[in-house]
Design an enzyme around this catalytic site. Structure first.
Site, mmCIF file in Angstrom:
data_model
loop_
_atom_site.group_PDB
_atom_site.id
_atom_site.type_symbol
_atom_site.label_atom_id
_atom_site.label_comp_id
_atom_site.label_asym_id
_atom_site.label_seq_id
_atom_site.Cartn_x
_atom_site.Cartn_y
_atom_site.Cartn_z
ATOM 1 C CD1 TRP A 137 -3.200 0.895 0.725
ATOM 2 C CD2 TRP A 137 -1.918 2.259 1.953
ATOM 3 N NE1 TRP A 137 -3.921 2.036 0.987
ATOM 4 C CE2 TRP A 137 -3.164 2.887 1.742
ATOM 5 C CE3 TRP A 137 -0.958 2.928 2.694
ATOM 6 C CZ2 TRP A 137 -3.471 4.142 2.243
ATOM 7 C CZ3 TRP A 137 -1.260 4.199 3.196
ATOM 8 C CH2 TRP A 137 -2.512 4.788 2.969
ATOM 9 C CG ASN B 197 3.780 -4.987 6.280
ATOM 10 O OD1 ASN B 197 4.033 -5.075 5.095
ATOM 11 N ND2 ASN B 197 2.862 -5.709 6.885
ATOM 12 C CE LYS C 134 -18.541 2.237 7.183
ATOM 13 N NZ LYS C 134 -17.840 1.843 8.368
ATOM 14 C CG HIS D 290 -24.985 28.598 11.797
ATOM 15 N ND1 HIS D 290 -25.352 29.853 12.221
ATOM 16 C CD2 HIS D 290 -25.696 27.723 12.563
ATOM 17 C CE1 HIS D 290 -26.226 29.737 13.215
ATOM 18 N NE2 HIS D 290 -26.447 28.455 13.436
HETATM 19 C C1 F6R Z 1 -14.131 2.881 8.267
HETATM 20 C C2 F6R Z 1 -13.046 2.197 8.927
HETATM 21 C C3 F6R Z 1 -11.957 3.021 9.503
HETATM 22 C C4 F6R Z 1 -11.469 2.410 10.818
HETATM 23 C C5 F6R Z 1 -10.233 3.164 11.311
HETATM 24 C C6 F6R Z 1 -9.719 2.632 12.631
HETATM 25 O O1 F6R Z 1 -15.069 1.981 7.785
HETATM 26 O O2 F6R Z 1 -13.002 0.997 8.986
HETATM 27 O O3 F6R Z 1 -12.342 4.343 9.672
HETATM 28 O O4 F6R Z 1 -12.513 2.463 11.752
HETATM 29 O O5 F6R Z 1 -9.209 3.063 10.351
HETATM 30 O O6 F6R Z 1 -9.319 1.309 12.530
HETATM 31 P P1 F6R Z 1 -9.196 0.402 13.810
HETATM 32 O O7 F6R Z 1 -10.561 0.232 14.365
HETATM 33 O O8 F6R Z 1 -8.592 -0.877 13.329
HETATM 34 O O9 F6R Z 1 -8.305 1.136 14.767
#
Ligand code: F6R
Length: 599
Positions: free
Chosen positions: A73, A97, A476, A495
């Protein structure tokens, strides 16, 4: 984020590596590659794009029993073939990573020593540095331990050295790494799903430990062998398969009734008694702070609304990437709650370490068993969501809200704000919650999606707890459908932002809190009179009072502790159906990663 797999055993490593990489796809990636020893030399095959592109590049009948693989990534350098991992320099081939913060400085030094770099990545520096240290040390283990003194940043590494081609090495710092233990075969991986096809036995590697895998696994701490506990992953491969659903996201939404049951059962099985006994006692704290990222942050906002309504404890909620650099106002009477599905989110973990350095108490609400947050927090409550494969969280978010809601119930009861009778009623409603969720999942959201999918903009509005729920609904929608979606407290729209509301603009509103329903309903009238197309998610009693919207999703009126969870489901399904109509890659939205292990 990037994924790592490594194999040393009796099987053909190519197949194992590819299967491992496929199991890691959900983490989000833009290129993939493998390196393997074919009995004569190390070979590297890598490519930008998906794993099937990599498979197309592999010649049939490759013989190899040892190799490393990676899904990348991109952080440093474009997602192209050359920047993909593995990287090789001199005698070392690696996958990485994480992010090396001092790579530019290291690179300059290595260039002066004659190393020629081909990529724009920070990771290539690691291979060169290993080769350089090894040229004088001549010992791989020692080389890796010296490497760790030079690197600043986060890393999990799979390492192969030409001089020991049948040994797989690995190490980590601030980036997760596990070792899978099989029968005459062993694995390294960034997380458990990558090895589940072959074994459910695994070891968690801690920061600065070095793994050596020849015909056995040896783990070193400060160059001394260290004993590690072998854990068993509770779950099976089925959880990592779609089981007939079109997408993991939809499958995971359908798992929500059982996730809620599994998560809440330990606190409810024997009524109030279980809650009192099994929920840690937080009544000694005068304040609560909640820290998380993305949906976990949104779950915290819902938690704040419930805790503050039913207890005397004030709650502040922070985005972890902000919290970690902010001035702390915590003291010994503050509990800081960290919320994370993965338990590896870099900013959340750094925030935990920050408050730990001040001896402040912490609680982690985490899904992944044995993850860094779970291990490092003072107390941990596991949500029992099981592996979540879809990048967009659904079931883990819901389970996080469930735990926060139970914390509110426990605290409100201990502070005598909630009576015993009321507490018992709320517990009964929690037991019915999976059925309420099943019913709401079964409704049809396609009609609403048809209204949304052709437009490139959408607004969410709500007040109080409904604003918190709307924020998650809005996230979402934007993350999986790529519709620009904005969320506002309903009263704030006028506003400034109301200037964007035109004929046909989509507005989604959530109203579950009867006490301020009228206020939000009048904001709905304001947008309606400017031509907005309004979808309202609300309870029966509020819906009856108000008919003038384009779509209504009616949820049962229960209570403030479980209503937010019921209301969250339509928002998830509206986003899902809309993204589907737009033909999006729902489980793997572009640019996103499941576990954000870099800052
Ligand atoms: C949105 C989503 C992200 C995670 C965020 C935190 O659907 O999945 O916003 O909630 O990256 O990830 P965690 O919960 O693994 O710390």
């Amino acid at each position: 984020m990037c994924g790592i797999i490594g194999y040393n055993g009796h099987k053909n490593s190519i197949k194992v590596l590819i299967n491992g990489l496929k199991a890691l796809e959900y983490r989000g990636y833009d290129s993939a590659g493998i390196a393997y020893y074919n009995g004569k030399r190390m070979e590297i095959i890598k490519t930008s794009g998906r794993i099937f592109n990599l498979e197309k590049k592999l010649k049939p009948n490759i013989q190899s029993n040892i190799g490393i693989g990676h899904t990348r990534w991109a952080t440093h350098g474009k997602p192209n073939d050359i920047n993909s991992h593995p990287h090789r320099m001199g005698k070392f081939t690696i996958v990485h990573n994480g992010i090396i913060e001092n790579y530019e400085e290291l690179k300059k030094g290595l260039i002066k020593k004659g190393y020629k770099f081909k990529t724009e990545t920070d990771s290539e520096v690691i291979a060169a540095l290993l080769d350089f240290i090894y040229s004088t040390e001549k010992d791989v283990l020692k080389t890796i331990s010296l490497l760790e003194e030079k690197l600043i940043g986060a890393y999990a590494l799979g390492i192969l050295c030409d001089d020991e081609p049948n040994i797989l090495y690995a190490t980590r710092k601030d980036s997760p790494l596990i070792v899978g233990i099989g029968n005459k075969e062993n694995f390294i991986a960034s997380d458990v799903p990558a090895i589940l096809k072959y074994t459910n036995q695994y070891i968690i590697i801690e920061d600065n430990e070095i793994v050596k895998i020849d015909d056995k696994v040896t783990v070193y701490k400060n160059l001394n062998e260290t004993e590690k506990k072998v854990l068993t992953f509770e779950g099976n491969l089925e959880v990592a398969e779609k089981n007939g659903f079109d997408h993991f996201m939809l499958k995971e939404i359908h798992e929500e009734p059982s996730v809620i049951k599994n998560t809440t059962e330990p606190f409810l099985a024997d009524g109030l008694e279980s809650l009192i006994q099994n929920m840690p006692n937080f009544s000694q704290y005068k304040r609560i702070e909640i820290v998380g990222c993305g949906s976990a942050y949104h779950a915290g906002l819902v938690g704040k609304a419930i805790i503050e309504k039913y207890t005397n404890t004030p709650v502040a909620v922070y985005i972890a990437s902000e919290f970690r650099y902010q001035k702390l106002f915590t003291d010994k009477e503050t509990l800081v709650i960290f919320i994370s599905q993965s338990g590896e989110t870099a900013d959340t973990l750094a925030s935990l370490r920050k408050i730990k350095s001040q001896n402040i108490d912490s609680l982690a609400i985490v899904n992944v068993v044995g993850s860094s947050l779970a291990r490092e927090a003072k107390n941990t409550i596991y949500i029992k969501a099981g592996p979540e494969i879809s990048v967009a969280t659904t079931k883990a978010y819901l389970a996080q809200v469930a735990v926060l809601s139970l914390i509110a119930l426990n605290l409100g009861y201990k502070q005598k704000i909630i009576s015993e009778n009321k507490a018992n009623d709320i517990i009964k409603s929690f037991i019915k919650l999976p059925t309420y969720i099943e019913d709401i999942i079964d409704k049809n959201y396609k009609q609403i999606a048809k209204t949304l999918y052709k437009k490139n903009i959408c607004f969410y509005i709500g007040r109080g707890i409904d604003y918190a729920l709307s924020m998650e609904g809005s996230l979402k929608l934007k993350e999986i459908s790529y519709i620009v979606s904005m969320c506002y407290p309903a009263g704030e729209l006028k506003h400034g932002t109301i200037s964007l509301i035109d004929k046909g603009t989509n507005v989604i509103s959530v109203i579950t809190d009867k006490t301020i329903a009228d206020k939000t309903l009048s904001n709905i009238k304001e947008v309606k009179s400017r031509g907005a197309v309004v979808t309202l998610v609300t309870t029966e009693e509020i819906a009856n009072d108000f008919a003038d919207v384009n779509h209504k999703v009616i949820i049962p009126k229960t209570n403030d502790f479980i209503n937010p969870m019921i209301a969250a489901i339509p928002l998830q399904l509206i986003s899902y159906e809309t993204a589907k109509l737009r033909g999006c890659d729902i489980d793997k939205p572009k640019n996103l990663a499941k576990s954000v292990t870099v800052e």
